[in-house]
Design a protein around this motif. Structure first.
Motif, PDB file in Angstrom:
ATOM      1  N   ASN A 266       0.934  -1.208   0.081  1.00  0.00           N
ATOM      2  CA  ASN A 266      -0.239  -0.354   0.251  1.00  0.00           C
ATOM      3  C   ASN A 266       1.145   1.237  -0.096  1.00  0.00           C
ATOM      4  N   THR A 267       1.865   1.204   0.374  1.00  0.00           N
ATOM      5  CA  THR A 267       2.998   2.898   0.478  1.00  0.00           C
ATOM      6  C   THR A 267       3.517   2.809  -0.484  1.00  0.00           C
ATOM      7  N   ASN A 268       3.681   1.735  -1.822  1.00  0.00           N
ATOM      8  CA  ASN A 268       4.458   1.935  -3.154  1.00  0.00           C
ATOM      9  C   ASN A 268       3.543   0.926  -3.717  1.00  0.00           C
ATOM     10  N   PRO A 269       2.442   1.661  -4.079  1.00  0.00           N
ATOM     11  CA  PRO A 269       1.165   0.868  -5.015  1.00  0.00           C
ATOM     12  C   PRO A 269       1.867   0.431  -6.190  1.00  0.00           C
ATOM     13  N   THR A 270       2.814   0.773  -6.221  1.00  0.00           N
ATOM     14  CA  THR A 270       2.539   0.801  -8.752  1.00  0.00           C
ATOM     15  C   THR A 270       4.676  -0.199  -8.420  1.00  0.00           C
ATOM     16  N   ALA A 271       4.874  -0.799  -7.666  1.00  0.00           N
ATOM     17  CA  ALA A 271       5.627  -1.071  -7.860  1.00  0.00           C
ATOM     18  C   ALA A 271       5.595  -3.124  -7.927  1.00  0.00           C
ATOM     19  N   ARG A 349      10.029   3.815   3.565  1.00  0.00           N
ATOM     20  CA  ARG A 349       9.086   4.037   2.991  1.00  0.00           C
ATOM     21  C   ARG A 349       8.386   3.157   1.896  1.00  0.00           C
ATOM     22  N   GLY A 350       7.014   1.766   1.921  1.00  0.00           N
ATOM     23  CA  GLY A 350       7.194   2.127   0.404  1.00  0.00           C
ATOM     24  C   GLY A 350       8.645   0.454   0.416  1.00  0.00           C
ATOM     25  N   ARG A 351      10.109   0.323   0.838  1.00  0.00           N
ATOM     26  CA  ARG A 351      10.862  -0.362   0.304  1.00  0.00           C
ATOM     27  C   ARG A 351      10.756  -1.505   1.658  1.00  0.00           C
ATOM     28  N   LEU A 352      10.013  -1.601   2.444  1.00  0.00           N
ATOM     29  CA  LEU A 352      10.844  -2.063   4.091  1.00  0.00           C
ATOM     30  C   LEU A 352       9.513  -3.179   3.676  1.00  0.00           C
ATOM     31  N   PHE A 354       8.196  -3.545   7.116  1.00  0.00           N
ATOM     32  CA  PHE A 354       6.919  -2.810   7.723  1.00  0.00           C
ATOM     33  C   PHE A 354       6.956  -1.898   7.366  1.00  0.00           C
ATOM     34  N   ASN A 355       6.081  -0.962   6.639  1.00  0.00           N
ATOM     35  CA  ASN A 355       6.290   0.493   6.117  1.00  0.00           C
ATOM     36  C   ASN A 355       5.641   1.974   6.998  1.00  0.00           C
ATOM     37  N   GLY A 356       5.464   1.785   7.979  1.00  0.00           N
ATOM     38  CA  GLY A 356       5.249   2.125   9.016  1.00  0.00           C
ATOM     39  C   GLY A 356       3.374   2.353   9.071  1.00  0.00           C
ATOM     40  N   GLU A 357       2.623   1.709   8.147  1.00  0.00           N
ATOM     41  CA  GLU A 357       1.295   1.423   8.874  1.00  0.00           C
ATOM     42  C   GLU A 357       1.090   1.319   9.673  1.00  0.00           C
ATOM     43  N   TRP A 358       1.068   1.765  11.084  1.00  0.00           N
ATOM     44  CA  TRP A 358       0.011   1.879  12.042  1.00  0.00           C
ATOM     45  C   TRP A 358      -1.017   1.339  12.466  1.00  0.00           C
ATOM     46  N   ASP A 359      -2.054   1.667  11.704  1.00  0.00           N
ATOM     47  CA  ASP A 359      -2.896   1.377  11.777  1.00  0.00           C
ATOM     48  C   ASP A 359      -3.715  -0.167  11.102  1.00  0.00           C
ATOM     49  N   HIS A 413      -0.290  -7.248   0.360  1.00  0.00           N
ATOM     50  CA  HIS A 413      -0.746  -8.064  -0.039  1.00  0.00           C
ATOM     51  C   HIS A 413      -2.683  -7.773   0.485  1.00  0.00           C
ATOM     52  N   ASN A 414      -2.630  -6.504   0.993  1.00  0.00           N
ATOM     53  CA  ASN A 414      -4.332  -6.649   1.495  1.00  0.00           C
ATOM     54  C   ASN A 414      -5.031  -5.946   0.410  1.00  0.00           C
ATOM     55  N   ASP A 415      -4.166  -5.226  -0.031  1.00  0.00           N
ATOM     56  CA  ASP A 415      -5.724  -4.436  -1.434  1.00  0.00           C
ATOM     57  C   ASP A 415      -5.738  -5.849  -1.785  1.00  0.00           C
ATOM     58  N   GLU A 416      -7.654  -5.578  -1.883  1.00  0.00           N
ATOM     59  CA  GLU A 416      -7.820  -7.210  -2.520  1.00  0.00           C
ATOM     60  C   GLU A 416      -7.993  -6.531  -3.784  1.00  0.00           C
ATOM     61  N   LYS A 417      -8.120  -5.605  -4.248  1.00  0.00           N
ATOM     62  CA  LYS A 417      -8.085  -5.151  -5.889  1.00  0.00           C
ATOM     63  C   LYS A 417      -7.355  -5.204  -6.810  1.00  0.00           C
TER      64      LYS A 417
END
Ligand SMILES: [Zn+2]
Length: 561
Positions: A266-271, A349-352, A354-359, A413-417
């Motif tokens: 989610n933090t690097n959605p195009t990679a 962020r986006g390359r780790l 865990f990317n700081g998605e604390w939610d 891998h949690n964005d189902e679309k």
């Protein structure tokens, strides 16, 4: 007379074709007939319209150690898997000199999520070379069918000893590694597997040996595999091995390259899509590049005694090198260390992992009863309520519970679309269960049931015949397994009977049944009515049902180009 007839099934043959209604007869472990109203059998199973498909081929497992004490590699066969590919990422236990056994286990303990005690108590070291390992599996017998990669990290340790995690190899050492890859291919390896991934560390944060390989070494070993005219080069990719580079290796070796691990972030959605486009462009040029992906969200259970998800960070190194809980706590309390971690999460962020998605990071289970009310809350909520930065909050909280708090992070891998798009691409290889590894962090051994239930039935991302094909016929072709993966007369009777209306993977649960009583996560099946391995029943509607002393599987040692 058949040994077994399964009557009135919707038969999915593994090719992706529409199912046909009929019976399937088994004799001597092979499919003897498919058609209407087959004759008498010693045993008849009424399918009553349930779906019958080839057993699942799990292309990405790490059962190399477990299979030496648990030939049925629980829980995979009870989740529809009839063939498991071992040695992924190059994390094999063969070859291994007796003097290097402890070193090899210390490399594995971390990436496998299995305690060193469990590995020490469990592994049967009745081999030294890779051919001897295959011979031992064959002699002792296996539950499901297994195929094994020649593994880079084991080969490197065999040649270089403790230097394997320290430095590049000399020409002479590369030559000895090349000889071991050739020996592995001659003995029946399914290919050669390696890892350059920054997340792959052994005990104390030492990089896994293959991560120290330079370009000369990688090219030489992949070419050595290719010289056999067979085999798949499998790599879990880190930042130093780009897709264009892997395309070069595919050209040199003239063999398929399977590239793990394609996860959407989610933090690097195009990679992930950039990678997939590069892989597909290479395929358009006739190269056999295959992106290996998962159909499960990557979530990890962890405590701060071993927080795998943070360990690919540079700033985490001091914590990984700490000896004992007290030393670890001292680092966790250190404000300057915390500052470095916060800066790295921000900068990378986006390359780790865990990317700081604390939610997306939750408390699963607190150690202290008075904290129970916090279970299920996100760290974003808790930190905001406490007026602290999330990293400070989580470390302070874990410290207050003696590092025993169980957390879970939904990482990737949690964005189902987005994930649905990756799964719908017919050329991705859906696997990455990592079964047998990361045992305290997650259990995705039931990935195949999840693909058929969640992605096919519930979301309609791919139809059921194609979902079956992606789990059976497609990986059989990819790995050169010629007598499995399809339901056809004369092929092995590896079968899975299930209800498409209910099929799913069951909830994960913690079990304490590893050697030395060590913990792991495991899961059961839903809607699975039967699993047969070479015609022998391994599971029924209640789960695993084989005689634990039976060994219906085969060690696969011959593959087609
Ligand atoms: Zn792996």
């Amino acid at each position: 007379m058949f040994d077994l007839v399964i009557k009135d099934a919707e038969i999915h043959d593994g090719s992706g074709a529409k199912p046909v209604h009929g019976d399937l007869g088994v004799r001597d472990g092979k499919i003897a007939a498919i058609g209407p109203n087959l004759g008498a059998a010693r045993e008849t199973v009424k399918a009553d319209g349930l779906a019958l498909a080839p057993g699942i081929i799990d292309g990405h497992t790490h059962y190399d150690a477990q299979i030496t004490w648990d030939p049925f590699v629980d829980p995979s066969p009870a989740l529809g898997v009839t063939t498991a590919i071992l040695g992924n990422c190059g994390f094999t236990i063969a070859p291994c000199k007796p003097a290097d056994r402890d070193l090899t286990m210390r490399h594995l303990t971390h990436v496998e999520g299995m305690s060193l005690d469990a590995l020490r108590a469990g592994i049967n070291w009745g081999f030294e070379s890779f051919p001897q390992y295959l011979d031992m599996l064959e002699k002792n017998g296996v539950g499901p069918n297994v195929a094994c990669f020649a593994g880079h990290s084991a080969i490197r340790t065999f040649v270089m000893g403790t230097d394997a995690t320290e430095r590049a190899a000399t020409d002479e050492e590369i030559a000895r590694m090349v000889a071991l890859v050739r020996e592995g291919m001659a003995a029946g390896a399914v290919g050669f597997a390696s890892s350059t991934a920054e997340a792959h560390n052994g005990e104390g944060g030492t990089p896994m040996p293959s991560r120290l390989a330079d370009d000369r070494e990688l090219r030489a070993l992949v070419r050595a595999m290719g010289d056999s005219g067979r085999g798949v080069y499998m790599l879990t990719k880190g930042s130093k091995t780009s897709i264009p580079y892997l395309e070069e290796l595919a050209v040199e070796a003239r063999r398929p390259v399977v590239i793990a691990a394609l996860f959407h972030s989610n933090t690097n959605p195009t990679a992930a899509f950039t990678t997939l486009d590069q892989v597909n462009a290479a395929r358009g040029r006739g190269r056999q590049l295959v992106a290996q992906t998962s159909c499960c969200p990557l979530s990890m259970d962890f405590t701060f005694k071993s927080p795998y998800l943070f360990e690919s960070m540079e700033s985490w190194k001091p914590a990984m090198a700490a000896h004992g809980d007290e030393a670890l706590k001292k680092i966790y309390r250190d404000p300057s260390w915390r500052g470095a971690v916060k800066r790295e999460i921000e900068a990378a962020r986006g390359r780790l992992v865990f990317n700081g998605e604390w939610d997306k990071l939750f408390i699963v289970e607190t150690a202290k009863p008075e904290n129970r009310k916090l279970e299920g809350a996100t760290l974003a909520q808790l930190a905001a309520a406490a007026g602290k930065e999330p990293l400070d909050f989580i470390l302070d909280f874990a410290l207050s519970e003696d590092l025993d708090t169980q957390f879970v992070a939904q990482l990737l891998h949690n964005d189902e679309k987005a994930v649905g798009k990756i799964l719908a691409d017919p050329n991705t290889h859906i696997s990455l269960s990592d079964a047998g590894a990361h045992l305290t962090f997650f259990c995705d051994a039931g990935f195949g049931l999840h693909l058929m239930g969640h992605w096919s039935r519930d979301l309609g991302v791919l139809d059921l015949p194609n979902a079956v094909h992606r789990l059976t016929g497609q990986p059989a072709k990819l790995f050169g397994i010629q007598d499995r993966g399809f339901l056809r007369e004369g092929l092995a009777a590896d079968l899975m009977l299930f209800d498409p209306k209910t099929v799913a993977r069951g909830p994960k649960r913690r079990a304490y049944d590893l050697p030395a009583g060590a913990a792991r996560l495991t899961a059961g099946a839903i809607g699975l009515h039967g699993v047969w391995i070479n015609g022998a029943r391994a599971a029924d509607e209640k789960g695993f049902c084989a005689d634990p002393a039976s060994r219906p599987g085969k060690v696969l040692r011959s593959f087609v180009a």
